[in-house]
Design an enzyme around this catalytic site. Structure first.
Site, short mmCIF file in Angstrom:
data_model
loop_
_atom_site.label_atom_id
_atom_site.label_comp_id
_atom_site.label_asym_id
_atom_site.label_seq_id
_atom_site.Cartn_x
_atom_site.Cartn_y
_atom_site.Cartn_z
N GLU A 1 0.82 -1.22 0.00
CA GLU A 1 0.00 0.00 0.00
C GLU A 1 0.85 1.26 0.00
O GLU A 1 0.82 2.07 0.94
CB GLU A 1 -0.94 0.01 1.22
CG GLU A 1 -1.98 -1.08 1.15
CD GLU A 1 -3.03 -0.99 2.25
OE1 GLU A 1 -2.73 -0.40 3.29
OE2 GLU A 1 -4.13 -1.52 2.05
N GLU B 1 -5.25 -8.38 -0.89
CA GLU B 1 -5.90 -8.30 0.43
C GLU B 1 -7.38 -8.05 0.25
O GLU B 1 -7.77 -7.19 -0.55
CB GLU B 1 -5.37 -7.12 1.26
CG GLU B 1 -4.05 -7.35 1.90
CD GLU B 1 -3.63 -6.19 2.80
OE1 GLU B 1 -4.50 -5.58 3.45
OE2 GLU B 1 -2.43 -5.92 2.84
C1 BG6 Z 1 -4.42 -2.91 4.86
C2 BG6 Z 1 -3.07 -3.25 5.42
O1 BG6 Z 1 -4.53 -1.56 4.81
O2 BG6 Z 1 -5.54 -3.22 5.62
C3 BG6 Z 1 -3.06 -4.30 6.50
O3 BG6 Z 1 -2.17 -3.61 4.39
C4 BG6 Z 1 -4.25 -4.10 7.41
O4 BG6 Z 1 -1.83 -4.26 7.16
C5 BG6 Z 1 -5.51 -4.25 6.58
O5 BG6 Z 1 -4.27 -4.97 8.50
C6 BG6 Z 1 -6.80 -4.18 7.37
O6 BG6 Z 1 -6.82 -3.04 8.15
P1 BG6 Z 1 -7.03 -3.10 9.71
O7 BG6 Z 1 -6.77 -1.73 10.18
O8 BG6 Z 1 -8.41 -3.57 9.93
O9 BG6 Z 1 -6.03 -4.07 10.25
#
Ligand code: BG6
Length: 484
Positions: free
Chosen positions: A189, A382
């Protein structure tokens, strides 16, 4: 219309070192800037550098909310459980496991010339374990975390010296692991630095002699250069590997068909796509140069940067996808949803418990937008649902809400394939419960595998399959055809 997943589709799950690894003081690992995420308010109050705070001092002054940082330092204790975890990934039939390497586990301050043997061996063992189950590792070189020494002494990515330190690290990674790792991502990201400068760039913007936006975009420029030089090195050294970029994709919708809403949406989207333009096309788009001028952003460009960017373009595009956002051009009439991402409410969509919109169709749109613009294979690196999981009376975790979420997003990918998008793989986020990044808590769980730990890093760290575990196993076995 062929909407079947390709035969060699890379199904799997994703984690990051900072969120799962733990073992923060083992194997000679140096502190990473994320180890200090919760110490910042305390350090500011005390007027100290983060690394000057001793553990004892910190704990003496601890406040309830700051204690949670221990959860981060322990992660999911993958450091001690990786064999069991990878075996479970193998049981689900993973074709790939997206993970990251902790820079400070190899180079504790980031400035050493040679890496620590313990760290190097650890990752060899992890990759070997993956291959034992036919899992191809997909490795993110930097998932935000940089050695804390670099954030404290150089203000992180604002300083061009960090490019050289990073290259020393990434060239080592490629030389050492090129036969074990075929798929790589440079930065996780990379656009996150614009919204969270400490998280994404190790920046204390208030310490910079530049204005806030110049500091951020200067650091981002250094990241682009570091990424392009790494990609070029990878291509020259190991032509067998594929190396991609990674951005956070927020699909934007205009609130209404008012031309002002539509235009502002276009502007937001240009900004969001600029990161891909630099890493995929190898150039800064006109819209961002215009934005720099309007905002008084000045950049000290690295010598020969245009040629460097052109020579280091990526092989595929990856991104995280969680929610979509609504753009309202009228600031007086904004109805923000109170959460980390501070969106304008979308009346057509449901939200997660953390207020993130749930929008599978937006994923199909995002894939079409990216493929249409760049014509490169796409990878959903993701995607997942952060939710509270409860162990029921029968001793099981019935996370049907997560199954429903994943099912709809997988259908959306299938539809995008039907639209003609070339899609390489999908790694659901936090396949193993991990510490959430924005909230630094275990309560917000993403996993298909439960980890017994709480927000303060207490627990047995025992693993347990959730209902989604068996469901995902069937999905993978049927190559995405059986989603029931
Ligand atoms: C992404 C990141 O932005 O979102 C992760 O690459 C992160 O590291 C994921 O965990 C989900 O966000 P959060 O804040 O719910 O953990």
């Amino acid at each position: 219309m062929n909407n079947e997943f390709p035969k060699d589709f890379l199904w799997g799950g994703a984690t990051s070192a900072a969120q799962v690894e733990g073992g923060f003081h083992e194997g000679g690992r140096g502190p990473s800037h994320l180890d200090y995420l919760k110490h910042i308010p305390f350090a500011k109050r005390e007027g100290k550098n983060l690394m000057q705070i001793t553990e004892a001092e910190y704990w003496e002054n601890k406040k309830q909310e700051e204690q949670a940082n221990l959860a981060f330092r322990r992660g999911s204790d993958f450091y001690h459980h990786y064999q069991e975890d990878i075996r479970m990934f193998g049981e689900m039939g993973f074709k790939t496991y997206r993970m990251s390497i902790a820079w400070s586990r190899l180079f504790p301050t980031g400035t050493e010339k040679t890496p620590l043997k313990e760290g190097v061996e650890l990752y060899h063992r992890i990759f070997k374990e993956c291959h034992r189950y036919g899992i191809e590792p997909l490795v993110t070189m930097i998932h935000y975390d940089i050695p804390a020494y670099l954030t404290e002494t150089l203000n992180g990515w604002e300083n061009p010296k960090v490019i050289d330190y990073f290259l020393n690290y990434t060239k080592f990674l490629i030389d050492e692991y090129k036969d074990e790792v075929k798929y790589w991502l440079t930065f996780n990201e990379i656009n996150m630095i614009c919204w969270c400068p400490y998280l994404g760039g190790g920046l204390f913007v208030e310490k910079s002699h530049r204005n806030r936006l110049s500091c951020i975009h200067q650091a981002l420029h250094h990241q682009f250069i570091a990424s392009a030089l790494t990609v070029k090195y990878a291509h020259d050294t190991a032509p067998n590997i594929k190396i991609g970029n990674m951005t956070q994709r927020s699909q934007y919708y205009p609130l209404t068909c008012r031309p002002e809403d539509v235009f502002l949406t276009l502007k937001n989207d240009q900004f969001n796509l600029f990161f891909n333009d630099v890493m995929v096309l190898g150039e800064y788009p006109y819209s961002i140069l215009q934005y720099y001028e309007e905002q008084g952003i000045t950049i000290d460009y690295v010598d020969n940067y245009e040629a460097i960017l052109k020579a280091g373009t990526v092989d595929f595009i990856s991104f995280s996808y969680y929610f979509t956002s609504v753009v309202n051009s009228d600031p007086e009439k904004r109805e923000p949803v109170e959460n980390f991402v501070k969106q304008q409410k979308n009346p057509y969509l449901q939200h997660s418990d953390w207020g993130w919109t749930i929008d599978p169709m937006g994923l199909r749109t995002a894939l079409n937008v990216l493929y249409d613009r760049y014509h490169l294979p796409c990878f959903v690196a993701e995607n997942g649902l952060g939710a509270v999981d409860v162990i029921a009376e029968d001793g099981k975790i019935h996370d049907d809400y997560r199954i429903a979420y994943l099912r709809e997003h997988i259908k959306a990918m299938r539809d995008a394939i039907g639209d003609g998008v070339e899609l390489m793989g999908y790694t659901t986020w936090g396949c193993l419960d991990l510490v959430s990044m924005s909230d630094i808590q275990m309560t917000k769980r993403y996993g298909l595998i439960y980890v017994d730990a709480d927000d303060c890093g207490r627990g047995t760290y025992r693993r347990m399959k959730k209902e989604s575990f068996d469901w995902y196993k069937k999905v993978i076995a049927s190559n995405g055809q059986n989603l029931e």
